[in-house]
Design an enzyme around this catalytic site. Structure first.
Site, mmCIF file in Angstrom:
data_model
loop_
_atom_site.group_PDB
_atom_site.id
_atom_site.type_symbol
_atom_site.label_atom_id
_atom_site.label_comp_id
_atom_site.label_asym_id
_atom_site.label_seq_id
_atom_site.Cartn_x
_atom_site.Cartn_y
_atom_site.Cartn_z
ATOM 1 N N TRP A 77 19.832 98.228 -17.366
ATOM 2 C CA TRP A 77 19.420 99.188 -18.395
ATOM 3 C C TRP A 77 18.211 98.671 -19.165
ATOM 4 C CZ3 TRP A 77 19.176 98.550 -23.714
ATOM 5 C CH2 TRP A 77 19.019 99.702 -24.482
ATOM 6 N N HIS A 78 18.117 97.359 -19.313
ATOM 7 C CA HIS A 78 17.017 96.793 -20.096
ATOM 8 C C HIS A 78 15.673 96.906 -19.401
ATOM 9 C CE1 HIS A 78 20.181 95.073 -22.631
ATOM 10 N NE2 HIS A 78 19.231 94.807 -23.515
ATOM 11 N N GLY A 79 15.658 96.991 -18.100
ATOM 12 C CA GLY A 79 14.369 97.101 -17.434
ATOM 13 C C GLY A 79 14.492 97.060 -15.924
ATOM 14 N N PHE B 232 11.849 99.037 -23.288
ATOM 15 C CA PHE B 232 13.083 99.356 -22.576
ATOM 16 C C PHE B 232 13.510 100.800 -22.783
ATOM 17 C CE2 PHE B 232 13.857 94.757 -23.910
ATOM 18 C CZ PHE B 232 13.123 94.283 -22.835
#
Length: 490
Positions: free
Chosen positions: A335-337, A490
């Site tokens: 989800w962060h990247g 993000f």
């Protein structure tokens, strides 16, 4: 539009001015919606259309889910919502990453891999508002939340500008009731159908925002040069430099992200809205699970409620529990990247959580011993926990594989050359000074459980002096070029 820019200050003052002029809550809400859209458009231009699409999609699908009695149709509607939201998120955030992996695989098995990259712009805040709208639709589907009857209310929930770009991720069940309740004016003792900017809210909101700006602009931005100097090309850096850079990045990302959250919470409070805290002294966590109760709380609670528990949580045996923890942290990292380094970061935390759960299950006497609850036991628990938390910050910061492996090996198998330590400390003395200052402030806030409350209860002149000191520190060390917040990526 960056919070730490003069444009935002002008924008926010203008919003407050208009809010005080408009006397009806309905029009105040509409104005905040359009202000939020302007805020988003200022930075993202045409990508505003994606925010509007997600708003309309979930508003109308949730109403259909609520009114239909057919369980199969409810599921289809929910899947449609999930497909629409996650489809947009996946396309704009992960398409090029998927193409890269396909091209690498194609080259390895000699079937070619020349698919061109799409080079799509990443809409700011898409990871955050997508999770918000998903939680809303899922809660309606579960029967825990009645859908919003007003598109105006729902649009405000999705696009609320203080937390739109980088959270905290708010729940509709917490936010929507605030739009409907009447605000009591303490001077007239009558209920008014309008937003009232109370003096108490103003004082508290300004104080929280001030600390947010201090964390970001005074601490994080002035520690960043040390982090960049070490981790832009970490190969050949000494073990002590890697340790110093790792600690510096842990402080930088905390100051940067918690600073953003504080500014968002304070700005919302001034406008009359309460949004949840996102950090609670995470570097004093005594276990991996305790860390995730303190770090990015709105995300960790979202992952718990909408991924971990639906997967079965801890109710289907130890093996399934460990699998669920690893799966959730894998997805939390992704989800962060769109990069493997974030997956590695997430999986490391997943492994930490599993190991902690295994120890607690296999050796309950150790986990629940009197020693753990003593001051010495807590200090040892904090040091062990933070050693591994900071180890995981290395793959979060260092994206290339060679630099990541080198840095992690130097962190784990440290070989300090003590004759170099003084030289390194002198070379980075200014950012190290900011690091020490932040550690002291973090410790004070830990010892004084509610430092903000203590400050706002001071007499007005002393409160003003503290704010003036904070403002002076920020202005004196600000070079005129506002730095992006890390979580804007993000």
């Amino acid at each position: 539009m960056l919070f730490n820019s003069i444009e935002f200050i002008i924008f926010f003052v203008a919003v407050l001015t208009v809010i005080t002029i408009i006397k009806h809550k309905k029009f105040q809400h509409l104005f905040i919606v359009f202000s939020s859209y302007f805020f988003f458009y200022f930075s993202s231009n045409y990508l505003l259309s994606l925010l509007i699409f997600s708003t309309l999609l979930d508003y109308y699908i949730a109403k259909l889910i609520w009114t239909t009695q057919n369980k199969q149709r409810k599921k289809i509607l929910l899947i449609t919502s999930l497909a629409g939201n996650l489809g947009l998120l996946g396309f704009f955030k992960y398409a090029d990453f998927a193409i890269m992996q396909f091209n690498i695989l194609g080259n390895q098995i000699n079937i070619g891999g020349g698919i061109p990259f799409l080079e799509l712009a990443l809409p700011i805040g898409i990871s955050f508002y997508t999770f918000q709208t998903i939680s809303y639709t899922v809660d309606v589907y579960r029967g825990k939340l009645e859908p919003s009857k007003s598109l105006r209310e729902f649009a405000l929930f999705v696009a609320f500008f203080p937390q739109l770009v980088a959270g905290p991720i708010i729940r509709a069940s917490e936010f929507l009731p605030q739009l409907r309740e009447k605000i009591e004016d303490s001077t007239s003792k009558i209920n008014l159908k309008q937003i009232i900017i109370h003096n108490s809210n103003l004082k508290l909101g300004i104080t929280i925002m001030a600390f947010g700006f201090l964390k970001k602009m005074f601490f994080a931005d002035n520690i960043a040069p040390l982090v960049n100097a070490i981790f832009t090309n970490p190969i050949e850096a000494s073990s002590f430099e890697i340790w110093l850079g790792t600690i510096a990045f842990g402080i930088q990302i905390y100051g940067d992200f918690s600073g953003y959250s504080d500014i968002a919470i304070g700005a919302a409070l001034i406008l009359g809205f309460k949004i949840p805290r996102n950090f609670n002294k995470p570097y004093f966590a005594i276990s991996p699970s305790d860390f995730w109760r303190r770090w990015h709380i709105s995300l960790s609670s979202w992952l718990r409620d909408y991924l971990y528990i639906p997967l079965g949580g801890s109710k289907k045996g130890s093996g399934r529990t460990y699998f669920n923890l690893l799966t959730v942290m894998f997805l939390g990292g992704l989800w962060h990247g769109a990069s493997w380094n974030f997956v590695i970061w997430g999986m490391l935390h997943g492994v930490y959580l599993v190991i902690h759960r295994v120890i607690a299950n296999k050796f309950p006497r150790i986990a629940n011993s009197e020693f753990v609850r003593t001051k010495t036991g807590k200090i040892i628990s904090i040091l062990i926990t933070q050693y591994f938390v900071f180890l995981a910050w290395i793959p979060f910061r260092v994206h290339d594989t060679e630099g990541m492996i080198y840095s992690m090996s130097k962190y784990i198998f440290f070989d300090f050359e003590f004759d170099e330590i003084i030289e390194i400390l002198l070379a980075y003395k200014i950012p190290i000074g900011f690091m020490i200052g932040f550690i002291i402030l973090h410790y004070i806030s830990f010892r004084k459980s509610d430092l903000i409350k203590i400050i706002i209860n001071l007499k007005l002149k002393y409160w003003g002096i503290i704010l003036a000191i904070i403002l002076s520190l920020i202005v004196f060390f600000f070079d005129g070029n506002p730095e992006d917040f890390i979580y804007f990526r993000f």
